[in-house]
Design a protein around this motif. Sequence first.
Motif, PDB file in Angstrom:
ATOM      1  N   THR A 104       0.964  -1.174  -0.095  1.00 13.09           N
ATOM      2  CA  THR A 104       0.211  -0.083  -0.017  1.00 13.09           C
ATOM      3  C   THR A 104       0.675   1.273   0.091  1.00 13.09           C
ATOM      4  N   VAL A 105       2.049   1.137   0.652  1.00 14.04           N
ATOM      5  CA  VAL A 105       2.869   2.312   0.846  1.00 14.04           C
ATOM      6  C   VAL A 105       3.434   2.549  -0.547  1.00 14.04           C
ATOM      7  N   ALA A 106       3.941   1.681  -1.341  1.00 10.80           N
ATOM      8  CA  ALA A 106       4.379   1.531  -2.721  1.00 10.80           C
ATOM      9  C   ALA A 106       3.375   1.986  -3.499  1.00 10.80           C
ATOM     10  N   ALA A 107       2.280   1.623  -3.493  1.00 16.00           N
ATOM     11  CA  ALA A 107       1.188   2.223  -4.502  1.00 16.00           C
ATOM     12  C   ALA A 107       0.975   3.779  -4.000  1.00 16.00           C
ATOM     13  N   MET A 108       0.961   4.024  -2.469  1.00 11.12           N
ATOM     14  CA  MET A 108       0.665   5.571  -2.521  1.00 11.12           C
ATOM     15  C   MET A 108       1.835   6.235  -3.118  1.00 11.12           C
ATOM     16  N   SER A 109       3.126   5.877  -2.847  1.00  2.60           N
ATOM     17  CA  SER A 109       4.073   6.492  -3.230  1.00  2.60           C
ATOM     18  C   SER A 109       4.326   6.524  -4.894  1.00  2.60           C
ATOM     19  N   LYS A 110       3.685   5.803  -5.479  1.00  4.14           N
ATOM     20  CA  LYS A 110       3.575   5.745  -7.106  1.00  4.14           C
ATOM     21  C   LYS A 110       2.418   6.930  -7.527  1.00  4.14           C
ATOM     22  N   LYS A 111       1.384   7.066  -6.625  1.00  3.43           N
ATOM     23  CA  LYS A 111       0.169   7.833  -7.117  1.00  3.43           C
ATOM     24  C   LYS A 111       0.643   9.390  -6.827  1.00  3.43           C
ATOM     25  N   TYR A 112       1.544   9.497  -5.831  1.00  2.36           N
ATOM     26  CA  TYR A 112       2.129  10.716  -5.383  1.00  2.36           C
ATOM     27  C   TYR A 112       3.161  11.313  -6.527  1.00  2.36           C
ATOM     28  N   ALA A 113       4.034  10.295  -6.903  1.00  2.00           N
ATOM     29  CA  ALA A 113       4.985  10.604  -7.797  1.00  2.00           C
ATOM     30  C   ALA A 113       4.352  10.719  -9.228  1.00  2.00           C
ATOM     31  N   ALA A 125       2.865  20.650  -2.618  1.00  2.00           N
ATOM     32  CA  ALA A 125       2.105  19.575  -2.172  1.00  2.00           C
ATOM     33  C   ALA A 125       0.444  20.148  -2.440  1.00  2.00           C
ATOM     34  N   GLY A 126       0.169  21.407  -2.816  1.00  3.33           N
ATOM     35  CA  GLY A 126      -1.221  21.686  -3.206  1.00  3.33           C
ATOM     36  C   GLY A 126      -1.532  21.252  -4.547  1.00  3.33           C
ATOM     37  N   ASP A 127      -0.487  21.314  -5.454  1.00  4.30           N
ATOM     38  CA  ASP A 127      -0.614  20.880  -6.907  1.00  4.30           C
ATOM     39  C   ASP A 127      -0.895  19.468  -6.889  1.00  4.30           C
ATOM     40  N   ILE A 128      -0.166  18.683  -5.968  1.00  7.01           N
ATOM     41  CA  ILE A 128      -0.517  17.211  -5.926  1.00  7.01           C
ATOM     42  C   ILE A 128      -1.902  16.874  -5.277  1.00  7.01           C
ATOM     43  N   GLN A 129      -2.247  17.486  -4.468  1.00  4.61           N
ATOM     44  CA  GLN A 129      -3.610  17.557  -3.896  1.00  4.61           C
ATOM     45  C   GLN A 129      -4.789  17.669  -4.842  1.00  4.61           C
ATOM     46  N   LYS A 130      -4.502  18.738  -5.557  1.00  4.92           N
ATOM     47  CA  LYS A 130      -5.420  19.098  -6.831  1.00  4.92           C
ATOM     48  C   LYS A 130      -5.791  17.919  -7.669  1.00  4.92           C
ATOM     49  N   ILE A 131      -4.559  17.356  -8.060  1.00  7.58           N
ATOM     50  CA  ILE A 131      -4.590  16.149  -9.046  1.00  7.58           C
ATOM     51  C   ILE A 131      -5.207  15.112  -8.529  1.00  7.58           C
ATOM     52  N   VAL A 135       2.643  12.750   3.096  1.00 15.24           N
ATOM     53  CA  VAL A 135       3.421  12.089   2.043  1.00 15.24           C
ATOM     54  C   VAL A 135       3.839  13.156   1.010  1.00 15.24           C
ATOM     55  N   ALA A 136       2.847  13.990   0.427  1.00 17.60           N
ATOM     56  CA  ALA A 136       2.865  14.963  -0.586  1.00 17.60           C
ATOM     57  C   ALA A 136       4.114  15.852  -0.123  1.00 17.60           C
ATOM     58  N   GLU A 137       3.951  16.459   1.067  1.00 16.16           N
ATOM     59  CA  GLU A 137       5.189  17.351   1.498  1.00 16.16           C
ATOM     60  C   GLU A 137       6.405  16.566   1.607  1.00 16.16           C
ATOM     61  N   LYS A 138       6.433  15.345   1.992  1.00 18.51           N
ATOM     62  CA  LYS A 138       7.839  14.796   1.900  1.00 18.51           C
ATOM     63  C   LYS A 138       8.310  14.486   0.469  1.00 18.51           C
ATOM     64  N   LEU A 139       7.654  14.358  -0.416  1.00 14.45           N
ATOM     65  CA  LEU A 139       7.838  14.165  -1.816  1.00 14.45           C
ATOM     66  C   LEU A 139       8.496  15.368  -2.301  1.00 14.45           C
ATOM     67  N   VAL A 140       7.583  16.509  -2.042  1.00 16.45           N
ATOM     68  CA  VAL A 140       7.983  17.860  -2.510  1.00 16.45           C
ATOM     69  C   VAL A 140       9.461  18.233  -2.080  1.00 16.45           C
TER      70      VAL A 140
END
Length: 131
Positions: A43-52, A68-74, A86-91
Motif C-alpha cells: 500500500t505504501v508503494a502504491a501510495m508512493s506511485k500515485k504521488y510521484a 503539495a497543493g498541486d499534488i492534492q488538486k490532481i 506524503v506529498a510534503e515529503k515528496l516535494v
Amino acid sequence: QATHTRQPRRAESPLSSRSASSWIKSQGSTGHTHINRAAQRSTVAAMSKKYAAAYLMAVLAGTESPSAGDIQKILESVESEYDSAVAEKLVSELSGKTINEIIKDGKEKLKGFGGGGGGGGGAPAAGGGGG
C-alpha cells in the motif's frame, strides 16, 4: 457450481490502455481492515506511485516545481485519498531539482542493479514472394 478464485491485481503502468487518472485512482488503499506487513508495504508503494505520478503530471502540465497543493488538486480530481505528509515529503525531497536531474539520478542508481542480457535479434523481414 463454479468456484471463483481471486486473482492478484497486476501492477499497471499509467501509460497502458487505461488513462493516467484512472490508474492513479486505482492505486488507493485496499479497504481491508486487517492488513499484514507485506500488504502495508504494498500500500505504501502504491501510495508512493500515485504521488510521484501526480507530481509528474503537474510537471507535464507546465509547473516546473510542483507543490503539495498541486499534488492534492490532481489526486482529489480523481477522488483519490490524499495525505499531506506524503506529498510534503515528496516535494521537500525533490525541491531544487529539475525533472531531468531526478530522472538522470534515478537511472544512475539503477545501473548498480545490473540487468538482463540485452534484447534478442530482430525477426527477419517477411519475404516478398508474390508473383
